[in-house]
Design a protein around this motif. Structure first.
Motif, mmCIF file in Angstrom:
data_model
loop_
_atom_site.group_PDB
_atom_site.id
_atom_site.type_symbol
_atom_site.label_atom_id
_atom_site.label_comp_id
_atom_site.label_asym_id
_atom_site.label_seq_id
_atom_site.Cartn_x
_atom_site.Cartn_y
_atom_site.Cartn_z
ATOM 1 N N GLU A 1 1.782 1.595 -13.557
ATOM 2 C CA GLU A 1 2.115 2.339 -12.342
ATOM 3 C C GLU A 1 2.156 1.349 -11.181
ATOM 4 O OE1 GLU A 1 -0.218 6.391 -12.511
ATOM 5 O OE2 GLU A 1 -1.270 4.816 -13.584
ATOM 6 N N VAL A 2 3.059 1.595 -10.259
ATOM 7 C CA VAL A 2 3.187 0.673 -9.116
ATOM 8 C C VAL A 2 3.153 1.477 -7.815
ATOM 9 C CG1 VAL A 2 4.623 -1.074 -7.983
ATOM 10 C CG2 VAL A 2 4.582 -0.935 -10.495
ATOM 11 N N TYR A 3 2.045 1.334 -7.095
ATOM 12 C CA TYR A 3 1.903 1.957 -5.774
ATOM 13 C C TYR A 3 1.820 0.808 -4.778
ATOM 14 C CZ TYR A 3 0.522 5.640 -8.961
ATOM 15 O OH TYR A 3 0.499 6.531 -10.006
ATOM 16 N N PHE A 4 2.952 0.439 -4.239
ATOM 17 C CA PHE A 4 3.005 -0.788 -3.446
ATOM 18 C C PHE A 4 2.610 -0.517 -2.005
ATOM 19 C CE2 PHE A 4 5.098 -4.413 -1.357
ATOM 20 C CZ PHE A 4 4.616 -5.438 -2.152
ATOM 21 N N SER A 5 1.509 -1.156 -1.607
ATOM 22 C CA SER A 5 1.026 -1.015 -0.236
ATOM 23 C C SER A 5 1.688 -2.101 0.607
ATOM 24 C CB SER A 5 -0.497 -1.173 -0.249
ATOM 25 O OG SER A 5 -1.006 -0.892 1.017
ATOM 26 N N PHE A 6 2.627 -1.671 1.440
ATOM 27 C CA PHE A 6 3.511 -2.614 2.141
ATOM 28 C C PHE A 6 2.842 -3.114 3.424
ATOM 29 C CE2 PHE A 6 7.292 -4.415 3.909
ATOM 30 C CZ PHE A 6 8.137 -4.652 2.838
ATOM 31 N N LYS A 7 1.941 -4.068 3.249
ATOM 32 C CA LYS A 7 1.210 -4.614 4.409
ATOM 33 C C LYS A 7 2.066 -5.673 5.102
ATOM 34 C CE LYS A 7 -2.518 -2.268 3.804
ATOM 35 N NZ LYS A 7 -2.460 -0.986 4.500
ATOM 36 N N PRO A 8 1.964 -5.761 6.442
ATOM 37 C CA PRO A 8 2.748 -6.768 7.162
ATOM 38 C C PRO A 8 2.519 -8.162 6.580
ATOM 39 C CG PRO A 8 1.598 -5.327 8.706
ATOM 40 C CD PRO A 8 1.113 -4.963 7.324
ATOM 41 N N GLY A 9 3.614 -8.884 6.331
ATOM 42 C CA GLY A 9 3.527 -10.265 5.844
ATOM 43 C C GLY A 9 3.482 -10.397 4.332
ATOM 44 N N LEU A 10 3.240 -9.293 3.624
ATOM 45 C CA LEU A 10 3.147 -9.384 2.152
ATOM 46 C C LEU A 10 4.501 -9.750 1.525
ATOM 47 C CD1 LEU A 10 1.424 -9.103 -0.359
ATOM 48 C CD2 LEU A 10 1.733 -6.621 -0.262
ATOM 49 N N VAL A 11 5.571 -9.279 2.188
ATOM 50 C CA VAL A 11 6.927 -9.658 1.767
ATOM 51 C C VAL A 11 7.593 -10.318 2.977
ATOM 52 C CG1 VAL A 11 9.184 -8.777 1.066
ATOM 53 C CG2 VAL A 11 7.106 -7.779 0.091
#
Ligand SMILES: Cc1cc2nc3c(=O)[nH]c(=O)nc-3n(C[C@H](O)[C@H](O)[C@H](O)COP(=O)(O)O)c2cc1C
Length: 186
Positions: A141-151
């Motif tokens: 399962e992929v619950y991607f927590s999109f934190k600033p700077g992670l991408v």
């Protein structure tokens, strides 16, 4: 290489889910070719429109038919899936007996600004996916927590552990498509 029809459940220009999809696309090269399915010009589902089907609907069904697999990258809206996604799901199940989804390998992921975001939306989508006949990968399962700077601005993952996790997810998806998908022509 597998052709993947990618359904991003957000029409927003700055969508983090679209950015996440682009991140997966980059990490997945050269095993996958992503095709982003356009959802914004689909009319709201109306059975009457089949009398003279809109070009956008025929394009949607052709996009699914020509793909080896389907990937949903979805936000959560009020603890469910966004309406653009449900609308596309409904269109592609029709006309009756011509369900475009049947037998396609599929996976669901989602990104949110929070920590547990998209878990409930993904759960709703998992339920729908089985009903419409997709062959859905359950793990990871992929619950991607999109934190600033992670991408970063080039869709590169800056954190090594996260990058490795996403790479292993993509490997599993590739193996899933090989295992359950239509045999590829030689
Ligand atoms: C109508 C609406 C409902 C939302 N409901 C939820 C929710 O139930 N759970 C959640 O984690 N985030 C919720 N959000 C916040 C989204 O996670 C956030 O806006 C996210 O950035 C949307 O994805 P996108 O950037 O790909 O458009 C909601 C946002 C909108 C616009």
């Amino acid at each position: 290489m597998f052709k993947v029809a990618v359904f991003v459940g957000s029409l927003r220009r700055e969508s983090i889910n679209r950015k996440f999809a682009k991140t997966l696309e980059k990490l997945g090269q050269p095993s996958f070719a992503f095709h982003y399915v356009e959802l914004g010009d689909l009319p709201m589902y109306n059975d009457d429109l089949w009398a003279d089907p809109p070009a956008s609907v025929l394009r949607l069904k052709a996009d699914i038919a020509s793909a080896d697999a389907v990937l949903f990258v979805t936000p959560e809206y009020n603890r469910s899936i966004p309406p653009v996604l449900k609308n596309a799901i409904d269109w592609a199940t029709r006309p009756y007996g011509k369900n475009s989804w049947a037998g396609k390998p599929a996976s669901i992921v989602g990104a949110s600004p929070g920590v547990i975001g998209t878990a409930v939306a993904q759960e709703h989508l998992r339920y729908l996916a089985t009903i419409i006949g997709l062959i859905l990968m359950g793990q990871p399962e992929v619950y991607f927590s999109f934190k600033p700077g992670l991408v970063d601005e080039n869709f590169e993952v800056t954190d090594e552990t996260t990058r490795q996790f996403l790479e292993s997810y993509l490997s599993r998806f590739e193996a899933w498509i090989s295992r359950v998908g239509e045999p590829k022509e030689a």
